[in-house]
Design a protein around this motif. Structure first.
Motif, PDB file in Angstrom:
ATOM      1  N   UNK A  93       0.721  -1.099   0.037  1.00  0.00           N
ATOM      2  CA  UNK A  93      -0.116   0.036   0.222  1.00  0.00           C
ATOM      3  C   UNK A  93       0.783   1.166  -0.071  1.00  0.00           C
ATOM      4  N   UNK A  94       2.039   1.445   0.806  1.00  0.00           N
ATOM      5  CA  UNK A  94       3.039   2.564   1.018  1.00  0.00           C
ATOM      6  C   UNK A  94       3.662   2.678  -0.508  1.00  0.00           C
ATOM      7  N   UNK A  95       4.172   1.724  -0.968  1.00  0.00           N
ATOM      8  CA  UNK A  95       4.561   1.784  -2.217  1.00  0.00           C
ATOM      9  C   UNK A  95       3.696   2.336  -3.374  1.00  0.00           C
ATOM     10  N   UNK A  96       2.465   1.768  -3.455  1.00  0.00           N
ATOM     11  CA  UNK A  96       1.396   2.298  -4.245  1.00  0.00           C
ATOM     12  C   UNK A  96       1.158   3.776  -4.027  1.00  0.00           C
ATOM     13  N   UNK A  97       1.297   4.318  -2.927  1.00  0.00           N
ATOM     14  CA  UNK A  97       0.847   5.496  -2.477  1.00  0.00           C
ATOM     15  C   UNK A  97       2.057   6.782  -2.639  1.00  0.00           C
ATOM     16  N   UNK A  98       3.323   6.258  -3.057  1.00  0.00           N
ATOM     17  CA  UNK A  98       4.399   6.965  -3.079  1.00  0.00           C
ATOM     18  C   UNK A  98       5.165   7.154  -4.451  1.00  0.00           C
ATOM     19  N   UNK A  99       6.015   8.097  -4.575  1.00  0.00           N
ATOM     20  CA  UNK A  99       6.622   8.178  -5.998  1.00  0.00           C
ATOM     21  C   UNK A  99       8.107   8.509  -5.615  1.00  0.00           C
ATOM     22  N   UNK A 100       8.397   9.249  -4.560  1.00  0.00           N
ATOM     23  CA  UNK A 100       9.674   9.828  -4.477  1.00  0.00           C
ATOM     24  C   UNK A 100      10.448   9.273  -3.380  1.00  0.00           C
ATOM     25  N   UNK A 101      10.067   9.018  -2.346  1.00  0.00           N
ATOM     26  CA  UNK A 101      10.605   8.191  -1.044  1.00  0.00           C
ATOM     27  C   UNK A 101      11.058   6.855  -1.640  1.00  0.00           C
ATOM     28  N   UNK A 102      12.243   6.349  -0.850  1.00  0.00           N
ATOM     29  CA  UNK A 102      12.547   5.096  -0.930  1.00  0.00           C
ATOM     30  C   UNK A 102      11.903   4.474   0.279  1.00  0.00           C
ATOM     31  N   UNK A 103      11.215   3.191  -0.018  1.00  0.00           N
ATOM     32  CA  UNK A 103      10.390   2.516   1.008  1.00  0.00           C
ATOM     33  C   UNK A 103      11.054   1.380   1.326  1.00  0.00           C
ATOM     34  N   UNK A 104      11.233   1.327   2.709  1.00  0.00           N
ATOM     35  CA  UNK A 104      11.750   0.173   3.679  1.00  0.00           C
ATOM     36  C   UNK A 104      10.599  -0.450   4.441  1.00  0.00           C
ATOM     37  N   UNK A 105      10.756  -1.854   4.415  1.00  0.00           N
ATOM     38  CA  UNK A 105       9.849  -2.705   5.147  1.00  0.00           C
ATOM     39  C   UNK A 105      10.425  -3.596   6.322  1.00  0.00           C
ATOM     40  N   UNK A 106       9.830  -3.195   7.505  1.00  0.00           N
ATOM     41  CA  UNK A 106      10.537  -3.845   8.548  1.00  0.00           C
ATOM     42  C   UNK A 106      10.251  -5.582   8.396  1.00  0.00           C
ATOM     43  N   UNK A 107      11.298  -6.207   8.634  1.00  0.00           N
ATOM     44  CA  UNK A 107      11.193  -7.886   8.971  1.00  0.00           C
ATOM     45  C   UNK A 107      10.399  -8.218  10.272  1.00  0.00           C
ATOM     46  N   UNK A 108       9.401  -8.729  10.293  1.00  0.00           N
ATOM     47  CA  UNK A 108       8.903  -9.070  11.440  1.00  0.00           C
ATOM     48  C   UNK A 108       9.476 -10.004  12.224  1.00  0.00           C
ATOM     49  N   UNK A 109       9.267  -9.985  13.629  1.00  0.00           N
ATOM     50  CA  UNK A 109       9.862 -11.057  14.885  1.00  0.00           C
ATOM     51  C   UNK A 109       9.584 -12.369  14.100  1.00  0.00           C
ATOM     52  N   UNK A 110      10.730 -13.298  13.887  1.00  0.00           N
ATOM     53  CA  UNK A 110      10.349 -14.828  13.680  1.00  0.00           C
ATOM     54  C   UNK A 110      10.634 -14.912  12.188  1.00  0.00           C
ATOM     55  N   UNK A 111      10.757 -13.700  11.286  1.00  0.00           N
ATOM     56  CA  UNK A 111      10.815 -14.283   9.883  1.00  0.00           C
ATOM     57  C   UNK A 111      12.351 -14.157   9.464  1.00  0.00           C
ATOM     58  N   UNK A 112      13.216 -14.059  10.348  1.00  0.00           N
ATOM     59  CA  UNK A 112      14.480 -13.861   9.747  1.00  0.00           C
ATOM     60  C   UNK A 112      15.748 -14.603  10.733  1.00  0.00           C
ATOM     61  N   UNK A 113      15.238 -14.560  11.814  1.00  0.00           N
ATOM     62  CA  UNK A 113      16.441 -14.607  13.009  1.00  0.00           C
ATOM     63  C   UNK A 113      16.761 -16.107  12.871  1.00  0.00           C
ATOM     64  N   UNK A 114      16.125 -17.202  12.290  1.00  0.00           N
ATOM     65  CA  UNK A 114      16.895 -18.617  12.273  1.00  0.00           C
ATOM     66  C   UNK A 114      17.857 -18.808  11.425  1.00  0.00           C
ATOM     67  N   UNK A 115      18.179 -18.232  10.455  1.00  0.00           N
ATOM     68  CA  UNK A 115      19.057 -18.570   9.588  1.00  0.00           C
ATOM     69  C   UNK A 115      19.277 -17.530   8.556  1.00  0.00           C
TER      70      UNK A 115
END
Length: 289
Positions: A93-115
């Motif tokens: 939704x944020x990407x669709x609503x923007x044209x100028x800013x660089x969009x960064x998305x948080x990786x939620x808890x449990x989605x990246x820590x294992x490996x």
């Protein structure tokens, strides 16, 4: 460079139309820091919806789709219950609503820590399904291998050290970090490890100011402060905190408005109009043919 709007009479919603410009990129963000100095600080705010992105986009360098949406949007007690699907839906939704800013998305808890492999699977979904330019993950030395793994595979990573909300249970709360020599050394080591592993920028949250200044000088990539120091290379706040949507905000937040009061007063006026039958008027109803 700004986003312009046109009214879509079919939906009565404002839809952004691209002005002649290019969206900021990860290399351009990195290049803002030259020989350890960022002449013009980077501006970042959180965004969770297309309309919010439309309004913030002209004024920001980066929009962060933060896992803080768990508390701000969903009323959850912390960021821990936030899911990958939630982050992807709001990121798109944020990407669709923007044209100028660089969009960064948080990786939620449990989605990246294992490996690193788990992190790649999650990050590649975020990138493919949202159109965002980068992901953000929390952690220092322990996450350096993962940052290097993602960066080597074409996924730009923003790091996050200091007060890391996903580790709130291990940290014992949301208090400022770095008040002991051991903790200070760990924060500096964490920040340097993530930057050297390939992170293009580094969020420094909730740390004693001297540490933020020292870490900003110790890494080649831009640092983004939140509860840190004005000497960081940029700043980020949760937009709803900055706007005054909540009664209680952290010490490091400056409330630039009181939008909660505006909304409450407007709803009160609407309520009175409805109950007195003064709304709708002839201007808001469809006359007979």
């Amino acid at each position: 460079m700004s986003t312009t709007f046109q009214l879509d009479t079919a939906t009565s919603r404002a839809n952004p139309t691209p002005a002649p410009m290019k969206r900021l990129t990860v290399p351009r963000i990195k290049q803002r820091k030259v020989d350890g100095v960022t002449a013009e600080p980077l501006v970042m705010l959180t965004a969770y919806t297309a309309r919010q992105a439309q309004l913030l986009d002209p004024h920001c360098d980066m929009l962060l789709v933060g896992d803080s949406l768990g508390q701000v949007i969903y009323g959850l007690p912390s960021t821990l219950p936030v899911t990958l699907d939630m982050m992807i839906a709001h990121g798109a939704a944020v990407v669709r609503g923007s044209y100028h800013s660089l969009v960064v998305v948080d990786m939620p808890f449990g989605s990246y820590e294992a490996s690193p492999q788990q992190a790649f699977a999650s990050a590649s979904r975020i990138m493919a399904e949202t159109g965002a330019a980068a992901v953000k993950l929390e952690g220092g030395v322990a996450m350096a291998e993962t940052v290097a793994f993602l960066s080597a595979r074409g996924i730009p990573v923003m790091g996050h050290v200091g007060l890391t909300p996903q580790a709130v249970n291990a940290l014992g709360g949301y208090m400022a970090r770095g008040r002991s020599e051991a903790e200070e050394a760990k924060i500096i080591a964490d920040g340097k490890a993530v930057a050297e592993a390939g992170a293009f920028a580094l969020v420094i949250e909730g740390v004693v100011e001297d540490i933020a200044i020292a870490l900003t000088g110790a890494v080649a990539v831009p640092t983004i402060g939140i509860g840190a120091s004005a000497q960081c290379d940029g700043q980020v706040l949760v937009t709803e905190d900055m706007l005054g949507m909540f009664e209680r905000v952290p010490r490091f937040v400056k409330r630039y408005n009181d939008i909660a009061q505006v909304i409450s007063q407007t709803a009160e006026t609407y309520s009175a109009d409805v109950r007195s039958r003064s709304f709708p008027t002839a201007d808001q109803v469809y006359p007979a043919k």
